[in-house]
Write a protein that holds these residues in place. Structure first.
Motif, short mmCIF file in Angstrom:
data_model
loop_
_atom_site.label_atom_id
_atom_site.label_comp_id
_atom_site.label_asym_id
_atom_site.label_seq_id
_atom_site.Cartn_x
_atom_site.Cartn_y
_atom_site.Cartn_z
N ASN A 298 20.54 -8.85 -13.34
CA ASN A 298 21.20 -9.88 -14.15
C ASN A 298 21.90 -9.25 -15.34
OD1 ASN A 298 20.53 -12.01 -12.54
ND2 ASN A 298 19.03 -12.92 -13.93
N GLY A 299 22.17 -7.94 -15.27
CA GLY A 299 22.82 -7.25 -16.37
C GLY A 299 21.80 -6.75 -17.37
N ASN A 300 21.30 -7.66 -18.20
CA ASN A 300 20.33 -7.27 -19.22
C ASN A 300 18.88 -7.32 -18.72
OD1 ASN A 300 20.10 -10.04 -19.03
ND2 ASN A 300 20.96 -10.45 -21.06
N PHE A 301 18.70 -7.64 -17.46
CA PHE A 301 17.40 -7.54 -16.78
C PHE A 301 17.64 -6.93 -15.40
CE2 PHE A 301 16.44 -10.83 -19.85
CZ PHE A 301 15.10 -10.64 -20.17
N GLN A 302 16.90 -5.89 -15.06
CA GLN A 302 17.00 -5.30 -13.74
C GLN A 302 15.60 -5.06 -13.18
OE1 GLN A 302 19.59 -1.84 -13.96
NE2 GLN A 302 21.41 -3.10 -14.26
N CYS A 321 16.37 -4.57 -19.48
CA CYS A 321 17.59 -3.85 -19.87
C CYS A 321 18.43 -3.54 -18.64
CB CYS A 321 17.23 -2.55 -20.59
SG CYS A 321 16.49 -1.30 -19.51
N ASP A 322 19.52 -2.79 -18.85
CA ASP A 322 20.47 -2.48 -17.79
C ASP A 322 20.24 -1.11 -17.17
OD1 ASP A 322 21.16 -1.11 -20.06
OD2 ASP A 322 23.28 -1.66 -20.05
N GLN A 323 19.04 -0.56 -17.33
CA GLN A 323 18.73 0.76 -16.77
C GLN A 323 17.69 0.69 -15.65
OE1 GLN A 323 20.25 3.79 -17.49
NE2 GLN A 323 21.67 2.40 -18.50
N GLY A 324 17.41 -0.51 -15.16
CA GLY A 324 16.40 -0.66 -14.12
C GLY A 324 16.78 -0.01 -12.81
N ASN A 325 18.05 -0.07 -12.45
CA ASN A 325 18.47 0.55 -11.19
C ASN A 325 18.31 2.07 -11.25
OD1 ASN A 325 19.12 -1.93 -10.09
ND2 ASN A 325 21.29 -1.81 -10.63
N SER A 326 18.63 2.65 -12.40
CA SER A 326 18.43 4.09 -12.57
C SER A 326 16.94 4.43 -12.50
CB SER A 326 19.01 4.55 -13.91
OG SER A 326 20.42 4.37 -13.94
N PHE A 327 16.12 3.59 -13.11
CA PHE A 327 14.68 3.80 -13.05
C PHE A 327 14.18 3.75 -11.60
CE2 PHE A 327 10.48 1.76 -12.76
CZ PHE A 327 9.70 2.76 -13.34
#
Length: 338
Positions: A298-302, A321-327
């Motif tokens: 959702n952009g600010n939630f991943q 945040c927007d770093q969940g996919n990287s995580f």
């Protein structure tokens, strides 16, 4: 794992994280880490609530399959026979759309109507349209889920604004998802963490809810594609239910997890490792076998989850945040899943 998670939170600057691991069909590790808000520094805890984003779709698909088991819905019946859809009435091809097509992303709809359409389609801004003939190709779509959500509400003599109590009765309570909801309530508002983007609190998140004004979707609307609010403990209970065939007939579980179509090589999902799509859930082939998965953004939630049904193991996580996919990429590599 504690050291790995802290390292990733530091390097990726994740404000908060809710994560759970499952082994032998049980939650064996759970952490609530970081802060709910980088300004207040309020800590994330086991009561903290995150936006599930597209992880909502798998839970909704489970509910749809329960309705199939109850004889309320036929997977292969055209949805317009249950509920015509005025938003797309100008294109008769929509009458081909079935629940199976929606859940496997073959409805032909765009992800969302407000995304820029192919100019050759001559679509007015904000109008709903079809990218392709339903049932002929893969096309990830939240719009399809929204239409199916309206059909489900109609079959239950409800609306998207008042069907949450039915979801709670049919799914959340029975699966022990005590604090999961598609719509706003006092508990959610009290415990929801703030969304962050580019290292800052997202200014567009002032209402603290994923809003889609053009679709009249707000905090009181059950959006089956993206509005589930939950945490890792609750969502892990859902994953365990899938592992253990809980609440659905064997046929419905098999249909959810059976490849409905191949994901095209050019698709971003294929590049991310998805080989097929089931009903509401992605499928990937790994060196250790078949796994089921989904990501949320959702952009600010991943967020993301993975389930190995054969070995009864998996994980789920939520970030604010927007770093969940990287995580998720780092986590998969750490676990040697790819």
């Amino acid at each position: 794992m504690d050291r790995f998670l802290q390292k990733q939170m530091d390097s990726l600057q994740l404000p908060g994280l809710s994560i759970a691991f499952i082994n032998k069909g049980k939650i064996v590790y759970h952490r609530a880490l970081g802060v709910a808000d980088i300004k207040t520094k309020a800590p994330v805890d086991e009561q903290s609530i995150f936006e599930a984003a597209s992880l909502s779709k798998a839970v909704f698909a489970y509910w749809v399959m329960k309705m199939v088991d109850q004889g309320l819905l036929n997977l292969d019946a055209p949805l317009y026979k249950y509920l015509p859809y005025p938003d797309i009435a100008q294109d008769e091809r929509y009458k081909l759309i079935t629940a199976r097509m929606v859940l496997s992303h073959q409805s032909g709809f765009p992800n969302w109507r407000f995304f820029t359409a192919d100019s050759s389609l001559h679509v007015k801004q904000g109008a709903l349209y079809l990218n392709s003939k339903p049932g002929t190709s893969f096309g990830y779509s939240g719009e399809g889920f929204l239409y199916l959500g309206k059909v489900v509400a109609h079959l239950l003599n409800q609306s998207l604004q008042n069907m949450e109590p039915v979801f709670e009765k049919e799914v959340a309570i029975s699966l022990h998802m005590a604090h999961s909801s598609f719509t706003s309530n006092p508990y959610i508002l009290k415990h929801k963490v703030r969304g962050h983007q580019d290292g800052h609190i997202d200014p567009a998140n002032g209402l603290n809810w994923p809003i889609i004004p053009s679709l009249q979707v707000d905090s009181n609307t059950f959006d089956p594609a993206a509005s589930l609010h939950t945490n890792a403990l609750d969502y892990a209970a859902f994953i365990i239910a899938l592992m253990k065939d809980k609440g659905l007939s064997r046929n419905s579980i098999d249909e959810m997890l059976r490849p409905q179509l191949n994901v095209p090589i050019a698709e971003d999902f294929r590049k991310a490792g998805y080989s097929n799509w089931g009903l509401g859930i992605g499928i990937a082939q790994t060196p250790s076998g078949t796994v089921y998965l989904h990501s949320g953004n959702n952009g600010n939630f991943q967020s993301g989850f993975m389930m190995d049904k054969t070995r009864q193991l998996g994980y789920v996580f939520f970030t604010n945040c927007d770093q969940g996919n990287s995580f998720n990429e780092k986590l998969e590599a750490f676990l040697s899943l790819k």
